[in-house]
Design a protein around this motif. Structure first.
Motif, PDB file in Angstrom:
ATOM      1  N   ASN A  84       0.763  -0.803   0.307  1.00 51.14           N
ATOM      2  CA  ASN A  84      -0.021  -0.341   0.182  1.00 51.14           C
ATOM      3  C   ASN A  84       0.614   1.421  -0.244  1.00 51.14           C
ATOM      4  O   ASN A  84       0.832   2.342  -0.796  1.00 51.14           O
ATOM      5  CB  ASN A  84      -1.130  -0.078   1.143  1.00 51.14           C
ATOM      6  N   ILE A  85       2.084   1.040   1.386  1.00 49.22           N
ATOM      7  CA  ILE A  85       2.577   2.453   0.872  1.00 49.22           C
ATOM      8  C   ILE A  85       3.783   3.085  -0.084  1.00 49.22           C
ATOM      9  O   ILE A  85       3.346   3.852  -0.573  1.00 49.22           O
ATOM     10  CB  ILE A  85       3.877   2.560   2.565  1.00 49.22           C
ATOM     11  N   ILE A  86       3.669   1.366  -0.976  1.00 48.12           N
ATOM     12  CA  ILE A  86       4.784   1.857  -2.142  1.00 48.12           C
ATOM     13  C   ILE A  86       3.451   2.573  -3.071  1.00 48.12           C
ATOM     14  O   ILE A  86       3.613   3.151  -4.454  1.00 48.12           O
ATOM     15  CB  ILE A  86       5.209   0.191  -2.982  1.00 48.12           C
ATOM     16  N   GLU A  87       1.770   2.266  -3.447  1.00 44.94           N
ATOM     17  CA  GLU A  87       1.110   2.572  -3.781  1.00 44.94           C
ATOM     18  C   GLU A  87       1.495   4.088  -4.274  1.00 44.94           C
ATOM     19  O   GLU A  87       0.877   4.583  -4.629  1.00 44.94           O
ATOM     20  CB  GLU A  87      -0.002   1.996  -3.811  1.00 44.94           C
ATOM     21  N   ASP A  88       1.365   4.654  -2.289  1.00 45.73           N
ATOM     22  CA  ASP A  88       1.230   5.596  -2.293  1.00 45.73           C
ATOM     23  C   ASP A  88       2.429   6.471  -3.074  1.00 45.73           C
ATOM     24  O   ASP A  88       1.942   7.317  -3.526  1.00 45.73           O
ATOM     25  CB  ASP A  88       1.048   6.104  -1.006  1.00 45.73           C
ATOM     26  N   LEU A  89       3.554   5.880  -2.516  1.00 50.80           N
ATOM     27  CA  LEU A  89       4.346   6.662  -3.447  1.00 50.80           C
ATOM     28  C   LEU A  89       4.597   6.616  -5.104  1.00 50.80           C
ATOM     29  O   LEU A  89       4.865   8.443  -5.366  1.00 50.80           O
ATOM     30  CB  LEU A  89       5.657   5.996  -2.708  1.00 50.80           C
TER      31      LEU A  89
END
Ligand code: 5AD
Ligand code: FES
Length: 348
Positions: free
Chosen positions: A213-218
């Motif tokens: 999810n965090i990678i998607e945020d980035l």
């Protein structure tokens, strides 16, 4: 690839593959955080020197029509005592802030229908009339494009709207059905198109969040190219459905601040109150990790305890009137210095 090579690559390219981001974010060694922070600080100093910008935060209403599962001022929290500031009270906050050296005022509030577009425009234009050398930032949630346009025409310069999570699946874990990631993104792109300087961001360690999810945020932030990026640890609030969930971690928040600085060298990145809430020196650590903005509270001391998105929020007691002096010392102790200016984003 070894973690240290990954950090070098991120510093050189401002980007990584998904696999590399995952290794970096999940690596257990604390020394990795140190290396990452020093690379981020190098980049930050090359562009902004030791400058830290201040934004005066005015939390003008805690009424909200939304019901986000993580937030203490959600509609269904019957224990929240609600308040609204009058235009006069808001102008008074600006006046005190101006004397203290603030040149940006951030009007933040829940999505409160009481403040019609007409009222918001009136407040914005009144602030710009009295303080033409100041920037006005709005943070009042999701609105139709026409409303955003009206605020902009009234003089608003910037808009903060965290996307919260860029994953559809995760978004539905955090929000009731009445809200959608699609509309959130629509708002952010509308704001950019109108000409605002735009801020997005997300909570670190929010319930059900995965590294993916965090990678998607980035990835989403790379697509949006915001001028400002706000992140802070998730902190649980007893009167929400997530009361039992654990707080986000200091280490991961700091690591992400550094990653953001390396990915977006020019971005304005606050060291947030939430970070200062989970650790007494959290904001100082945030600055050293790559953040370059602090947002002291300018709300009247009497209402500060009531704007409780999460529990144990700092700067709400008697000491609150001195926030600016306190923060000045903290910023200096971290090796940086507060500058008095609108602090517009620097561009290549
Ligand atoms: N913990 C940390 N941050 C929170 N926010 C809302 N609730 C919480 C919480 N419990 C953040 C959201 C919102 C911003 C104003 O505050 O990201 O966009
Ligand atoms: Fe508010 Fe220190 S910044 S008391």
């Amino acid at each position: 690839m070894k973690v240290y090579d990954i950090i070098k690559k991120l510093a050189a390219d401002g980007n990584l593959s998904d696999e590399e981001f995952k290794i970096l974010l999940e690596a257990e060694s604390m020394a990795i955080g140190d290396t990452l922070r020093s690379e981020a600080d190098k980049v930050r100093r090359s562009i902004y020197g030791t400058d830290v910008y201040i934004r005066g935060l005015i939390e003008f209403t805690n009424y909200c029509r939304n019901n986000c599962y993580y937030c203490g001022i959600r509609r269904d929290n019957k224990n929240a005592r609600r308040y609204r500031l009058t235009e006069e009270q808001i102008m008074q906050c600006c006046s005190e802030g101006y004397e203290l050296g603030f040149r940006t005022f951030v009007l933040q509030g829940g999505e409160d229908g009481y403040y019609t577009d007409e009222i918001v425009c009136g407040i914005v234009s009144n602030i710009k009339l009295h303080y033409p050398d100041c920037a006005v930032t709005l943070s009042i949630g999701e609105k139709p494009k026409e409303s955003y346009k009206a605020y902009f025409d009234a003089g608003a310069d910037r808009y903060l709207l965290r996307h919260e999570t860029a994953s559809e699946e995760h978004y539905t874990c955090l929000h009731p059905k009445s809200m959608s990631l699609k509309n959130r993104k629509r708002c952010l792109f509308d704001l950019k198109e109108i000409g605002y300087q735009v801020g997005a961001g997300f909570m670190v360690g929010s319930p059900y969040q995965t590294t993916e999810n965090i990678i998607e945020d980035l990835r989403f932030l790379r697509e949006l190219k915001p001028d400002m990026i706000g992140i802070g640890p998730y902190i649980s609030h007893k009167d929400t459905p997530f009361a039992q969930c654990k707080n986000g971690s200091l280490e991961l928040t700091l690591r992400l601040l550094s990653v953001l600085r390396l990915m977006f060298p020019y971005a304005l990145i606050p060291s947030t109150t939430a970070l200062g809430t989970i650790h007494p020196q959290g904001r100082e650590m945030g600055l050293k990790a790559g953040a370059n903005v602090v947002m002291p509270n300018l709300s009247p001391v009497g209402v500060r305890k009531l704007y409780q998105l999460y529990e144990n929020k700092i700067c709400t007691g008697e000491e609150a009137a001195q926030c600016i002096g306190c923060l000045q010392n903290r910023v200096n102790s971290a090796g940086y210095g507060i500058v008095i200016s609108k602090g517009d984003v620097k561009r290549r």
